[in-house]
Design a protein around this motif. Sequence first.
Motif, PDB file in Angstrom:
ATOM      1  N   VAL A  98       3.480  -0.375  -7.369  1.00  0.00           N
ATOM      2  CA  VAL A  98       4.908  -0.411  -7.031  1.00  0.00           C
ATOM      3  C   VAL A  98       5.243  -1.443  -5.934  1.00  0.00           C
ATOM      4  O   VAL A  98       6.187  -2.214  -6.095  1.00  0.00           O
ATOM      5  CB  VAL A  98       5.425   1.007  -6.684  1.00  0.00           C
ATOM      6  N   PRO A  99       4.471  -1.488  -4.825  1.00  0.00           N
ATOM      7  CA  PRO A  99       4.846  -2.459  -3.776  1.00  0.00           C
ATOM      8  C   PRO A  99       4.796  -3.917  -4.234  1.00  0.00           C
ATOM      9  O   PRO A  99       5.397  -4.781  -3.613  1.00  0.00           O
ATOM     10  CB  PRO A  99       3.788  -2.210  -2.678  1.00  0.00           C
ATOM     11  N   GLU A 100       4.089  -4.163  -5.353  1.00  0.00           N
ATOM     12  CA  GLU A 100       3.982  -5.552  -5.835  1.00  0.00           C
ATOM     13  C   GLU A 100       5.139  -5.958  -6.757  1.00  0.00           C
ATOM     14  O   GLU A 100       5.216  -7.111  -7.198  1.00  0.00           O
ATOM     15  CB  GLU A 100       2.664  -5.729  -6.612  1.00  0.00           C
ATOM     16  N   LEU A 101       6.021  -5.009  -7.056  1.00  0.00           N
ATOM     17  CA  LEU A 101       7.070  -5.300  -8.037  1.00  0.00           C
ATOM     18  C   LEU A 101       8.019  -6.441  -7.647  1.00  0.00           C
ATOM     19  O   LEU A 101       8.318  -7.283  -8.492  1.00  0.00           O
ATOM     20  CB  LEU A 101       7.896  -4.037  -8.354  1.00  0.00           C
ATOM     21  N   PRO A 102       8.518  -6.480  -6.388  1.00  0.00           N
ATOM     22  CA  PRO A 102       9.472  -7.560  -6.081  1.00  0.00           C
ATOM     23  C   PRO A 102       8.879  -8.949  -6.333  1.00  0.00           C
ATOM     24  O   PRO A 102       9.541  -9.797  -6.934  1.00  0.00           O
ATOM     25  CB  PRO A 102       9.781  -7.351  -4.594  1.00  0.00           C
ATOM     26  N   ALA A 103       7.637  -9.161  -5.901  1.00  0.00           N
ATOM     27  CA  ALA A 103       7.023 -10.484  -6.075  1.00  0.00           C
ATOM     28  C   ALA A 103       6.832 -10.789  -7.556  1.00  0.00           C
ATOM     29  O   ALA A 103       7.107 -11.902  -8.025  1.00  0.00           O
ATOM     30  CB  ALA A 103       5.690 -10.544  -5.336  1.00  0.00           C
ATOM     31  N   ALA A 104       6.385  -9.777  -8.321  1.00  0.00           N
ATOM     32  CA  ALA A 104       6.171  -9.985  -9.754  1.00  0.00           C
ATOM     33  C   ALA A 104       7.502 -10.292 -10.437  1.00  0.00           C
ATOM     34  O   ALA A 104       7.593 -11.158 -11.312  1.00  0.00           O
ATOM     35  CB  ALA A 104       5.532  -8.740 -10.368  1.00  0.00           C
ATOM     36  N   TRP A 105       8.532  -9.572 -10.033  1.00  0.00           N
ATOM     37  CA  TRP A 105       9.871  -9.775 -10.605  1.00  0.00           C
ATOM     38  C   TRP A 105      10.333 -11.212 -10.371  1.00  0.00           C
ATOM     39  O   TRP A 105      10.775 -11.904 -11.295  1.00  0.00           O
ATOM     40  CB  TRP A 105      10.852  -8.785  -9.972  1.00  0.00           C
TER      41      TRP A 105
END
Length: 496
Positions: free
Chosen positions: A372-379
């Motif tokens: 979950v914490p990696e979602l913004p960067a992946a997005w």
Amino acid sequence: MNAFDELNSMLRRAHLLGTVSDLLAWDEQVNLPDGSTELRAEQRAVMAETQHAAAVETRIGAALATLEKSPDALSDEQRTVLRWARRDYDRETKLPEAFVREKAEQGSRAYHAWAEARAASDFARYAPYLEKNVELARREAAYLGFGDRTYDYLIDRHDPGMTAAAIDRLFTELKTELVPLVRAIVGSPVQPRTDWMRGFPEDPQERFLREVTERIGFDYSHGRVDRAVHPFCSGTGLDVRMTTRFHVDNPLDSLFSAIHESGHGLYDQGLRADQHHTALGQAVGMGVHESQSRLWENQVARSRGFWRYFEPRWRDLFSEQLRGVSSDELYLAVNAVRPTLIRVDADEVTYNLHIVLRFEIERRLFSGELAVPELPAAWNQLSDSLLGLRPGNDAEGVLQDVHWSDGAFGYFPSYCVGNMMAAQLWYRALELRPRLEDEFAAGDFSWLLGWLREVVHRHGKRFLTLELVEQSTGEPLSPKYLIRYLKERYGPLYLP
Ligand code: ZN
């Protein structure tokens, strides 16, 4: 009463209760006075309990068990009813009550956390709630027999029979062609004029909408259109409740969102009226529903034929506003393409890439590839590679949609499945009826509606999503028709 009749009558009762709930929800959006919201919340809670109790009645379970012992004694249609009644009954009864309560409470907390995080553009604040939602989704899938195939379960909930692997194949092929097409269109020197879209009064917009929807076949003796903040379509085929909104400075947005909802309404009205309480008279799933709304919204209402017929009337109603706007300029505005970071503002070409992005994130989230914490960067990285746009903050990136806060994972792919199916149906229709657009130009939409009734609507849930595509078009679902459609419609406009 034999077991099938008993099952039938209990399904009917549960369905009718559901229609009352829908009506209360519709009324809340359209008519409810501000001071009455608490009463309505209580009314809806009581109805939800009553409905749930009707759906989990032990007599339903008993009737199912009896009928399942001798399926050969049933007709084909009865077996379809039985199969779906079993699936619905299991989904209503296999989740422990404590789990259902926990999920409901978490849903409302997560919604508020999402709204606050979005306002502050601060993903970290929302992350723990999202993590909890992911965990609940995993548990739910396990309860319902999907083991650790959580994402398949979530997709199947919206499009029965569909899997993550199947969508992955379709989207990979789509993206390969679509990304360069979008790049080419965006780089085109051709840009639609928008300066004239100002001051379109609501009343003539409403009159025009009524004329369009009547002309394409919406049955106003079994439905109505009202104004609400959010456009939607609810009810059953015997009483379809659609809503729309009108923008004085964006008449095309209002028109197309209303035609979209009408497409949903036409599907509902085409379902078997004597079977709305069983699988024989119910929509297959979200993807098929979207194929109907998008076919009318895009393939039909953005076509030359459609505008050949309706443009004179539109000019009649808005002669002032349209002074100095040529037919070609109007048609280009109808088919405007402009990439945006925000999905709900996207045009029909770039929209699909917004969906591919969400699917890739969800798939990796549930396979454990992404935390979950990696979602913004992946997005942000996906947004850049697919749309060529990088969000400046989380509010215009990973926090923009409400869906995940409510645990509605696996929902987004249906939109794009709907677009692919719409395009595939469109080319099959053109093969059977090459002069279809000439008929539109003469104001005749009846063949298309009749054909959709025949190949899609009347089947209800007899076929799963992918089976229905094959039945109705003669081929498995493929993105090639959507690509072909986008190239044929937008190529001549932007890449002459
Ligand atoms: Zn829709």
